[in-house]
Write a protein that holds these residues in place. Structure first.
Motif, PDB file in Angstrom:
ATOM      1  N   LYS A   1      -1.671  -2.803  -1.678  1.00 55.54           N
ATOM      2  CA  LYS A   1      -2.092  -2.192  -0.304  1.00 55.54           C
ATOM      3  C   LYS A   1      -0.781  -2.141   0.212  1.00 55.54           C
ATOM      4  O   LYS A   1      -0.606  -1.211   1.372  1.00 55.54           O
ATOM      5  N   LYS A   2       0.070  -3.050   0.067  1.00 59.59           N
ATOM      6  CA  LYS A   2       1.569  -2.835   0.764  1.00 59.59           C
ATOM      7  C   LYS A   2       2.108  -1.423   0.411  1.00 59.59           C
ATOM      8  O   LYS A   2       2.580  -0.747   1.127  1.00 59.59           O
ATOM      9  N   LEU A   3       1.960  -1.076  -0.909  1.00 68.05           N
ATOM     10  CA  LEU A   3       2.507   0.352  -1.279  1.00 68.05           C
ATOM     11  C   LEU A   3       1.785   1.282  -0.631  1.00 68.05           C
ATOM     12  O   LEU A   3       2.350   2.204  -0.199  1.00 68.05           O
ATOM     13  N   THR A   4       0.657   1.031  -0.436  1.00 70.06           N
ATOM     14  CA  THR A   4      -0.442   2.266  -0.026  1.00 70.06           C
ATOM     15  C   THR A   4       0.185   2.355   1.643  1.00 70.06           C
ATOM     16  O   THR A   4       0.046   3.504   2.304  1.00 70.06           O
ATOM     17  N   ASP A   5       0.048   1.374   2.277  1.00 77.53           N
ATOM     18  CA  ASP A   5       0.586   1.187   3.644  1.00 77.53           C
ATOM     19  C   ASP A   5       1.827   1.939   3.945  1.00 77.53           C
ATOM     20  O   ASP A   5       1.913   2.760   4.742  1.00 77.53           O
ATOM     21  N   SER A   6       2.694   1.477   3.236  1.00 78.00           N
ATOM     22  CA  SER A   6       4.091   2.242   3.277  1.00 78.00           C
ATOM     23  C   SER A   6       4.257   3.580   3.202  1.00 78.00           C
ATOM     24  O   SER A   6       4.743   4.432   3.823  1.00 78.00           O
ATOM     25  N   SER A   7       3.478   4.172   1.975  1.00 76.27           N
ATOM     26  CA  SER A   7       3.246   5.647   1.603  1.00 76.27           C
ATOM     27  C   SER A   7       2.610   6.212   2.792  1.00 76.27           C
ATOM     28  O   SER A   7       2.985   7.458   3.383  1.00 76.27           O
ATOM     29  N   GLU A   8       1.742   5.672   3.401  1.00 76.38           N
ATOM     30  CA  GLU A   8       0.845   6.432   4.398  1.00 76.38           C
ATOM     31  C   GLU A   8       1.572   6.367   5.573  1.00 76.38           C
ATOM     32  O   GLU A   8       1.668   7.523   6.324  1.00 76.38           O
ATOM     33  N   THR A   9       2.663   5.247   6.085  1.00 70.29           N
ATOM     34  CA  THR A   9       3.292   5.307   7.266  1.00 70.29           C
ATOM     35  C   THR A   9       4.501   6.467   6.992  1.00 70.29           C
ATOM     36  O   THR A   9       4.668   7.096   8.100  1.00 70.29           O
ATOM     37  N   ILE A  10       5.079   6.840   5.848  1.00 68.10           N
ATOM     38  CA  ILE A  10       5.844   7.523   5.755  1.00 68.10           C
ATOM     39  C   ILE A  10       5.372   9.154   5.920  1.00 68.10           C
ATOM     40  O   ILE A  10       6.017   9.924   6.420  1.00 68.10           O
ATOM     41  N   ASP A  11       3.980   9.023   5.288  1.00 66.74           N
ATOM     42  CA  ASP A  11       3.526  10.545   5.461  1.00 66.74           C
ATOM     43  C   ASP A  11       3.105  10.784   6.695  1.00 66.74           C
ATOM     44  O   ASP A  11       3.242  12.149   7.214  1.00 66.74           O
TER      45      ASP A  11
END
Length: 288
Positions: free
Chosen positions: A268-278
């Motif tokens: 979930k942390k990886l997904t959240d960080s990717s979404e934030t960057i996007d």
């Protein structure tokens, strides 16, 4: 092993005795003939004893001369030139094949040297720590940067600087839950060893990524992660490439094992960080 027996011989020759070196060179020079020879015939033609032949096979990690003959026979059916250094006359396809072979070998060697216990011990320290300090000097800084970006994306507080003095000050932070991850190919870089010594004096456990288990850095480390250092004996220009590949491979092993320990949360942390960057950058570009 047939794909790597020639490279293994090249790697081991410099640290062997004079007679074993003569035997190894004879094998390389007469690759197609050696599998047809008995141990006594090989010993006679290469001017060594039969015991030297058996000892040579053992040094390569084989159980005897019969196994060595099988591997040499298989290698002789392939392209022995792929084990040579890159030449100005090589086509791009040949260069690709040579580099692929070296990378394959360095991964295999790293797997042989790096025990699961060491990886698990490193992950245990990383999970317990609130702050992860990371340092590597020169080329090792590339690996330190990889460690930094990986663990930042799963929510770990990471402090990384190539400024040795600043890193020393960082280690004085009064927080009992810390770990220092040091990267040094030789394990003898003065600055890196001094940081390890400082960390130990502050009660901070050290994880060392190096090629030498007997190095000064390893002596200070609570966990030593061994990467492939065989290119030091090869004297080839591709050494820097294989060294870096080996170190990054070890980092990946540690990282993915770390993810496994709390997979759902880390995913979930990886997904959240990717979404934030996007959202911050890519969505802006699309609007433009």
């Amino acid at each position: 092993m047939s794909n790597t027996i020639l490279l293994s011989i090249h790697e081991h020759l410099p640290k062997m005795s004079t007679t074993e070196q003569r035997l190894g060179q004879f094998m390389l020079d007469h690759l197609e003939q050696v599998p047809q020879l008995s141990v006594s015939e090989l010993a006679q033609q290469s001017r060594v004893s039969q015991a030297t032949v058996v000892r040579f096979a053992k040094h390569l990690g084989l159980d005897g001369y019969k196994t060595l003959k099988v591997e040499l026979a298989r290698a002789s059916n392939g392209n022995a030139a792929l084990y040579d250094e890159v030449s100005p006359k090589d086509s791009l396809n040949v260069i690709k094949a040579k580099m692929a072979l070296r990378i394959q070998r360095t991964i295999e060697t790293t797997n042989e040297q790096l025990t699961t216990h060491r990886i698990s011990s490193a992950v245990r320290l990383l999970r317990d720590a609130q702050i992860l300090h990371v340092y590597g000097l020169g080329a090792s800084d590339l690996v330190a940067q990889d460690i930094t970006q990986k663990f930042l994306r799963v929510g770990k507080v990471v402090i990384n600087t190539s400024d040795t003095h600043q890193m020393a000050v960082n280690l004085l932070i009064k927080n009992s839950e810390q770990v220092l991850f040091l990267v040094s190919h030789s394990g003898r870089t003065v600055e890196t060893v001094k940081l390890a010594e400082l960390a130990v004096s502050q009660g901070i456990p050290v994880i060392a990524l190096t090629t030498d288990i007997r190095s000064p850095l390893a002596k200070y480390a609570q966990v030593v992660l061994i990467s492939d250092g065989s290119e030091n004996r090869l004297q080839v220009r591709s050494a820097a490439t294989t060294s870096l590949v080996s170190q990054l491979y070890v980092v990946d092993l540690v990282y993915y094992h770390y993810l496994q320990k709390d997979y759902q949360v880390n995913a979930k942390k990886l997904t959240d960080s990717s979404e934030t960057i996007d959202q911050l950058f890519h969505s802006h570009n699309r609007r433009d």
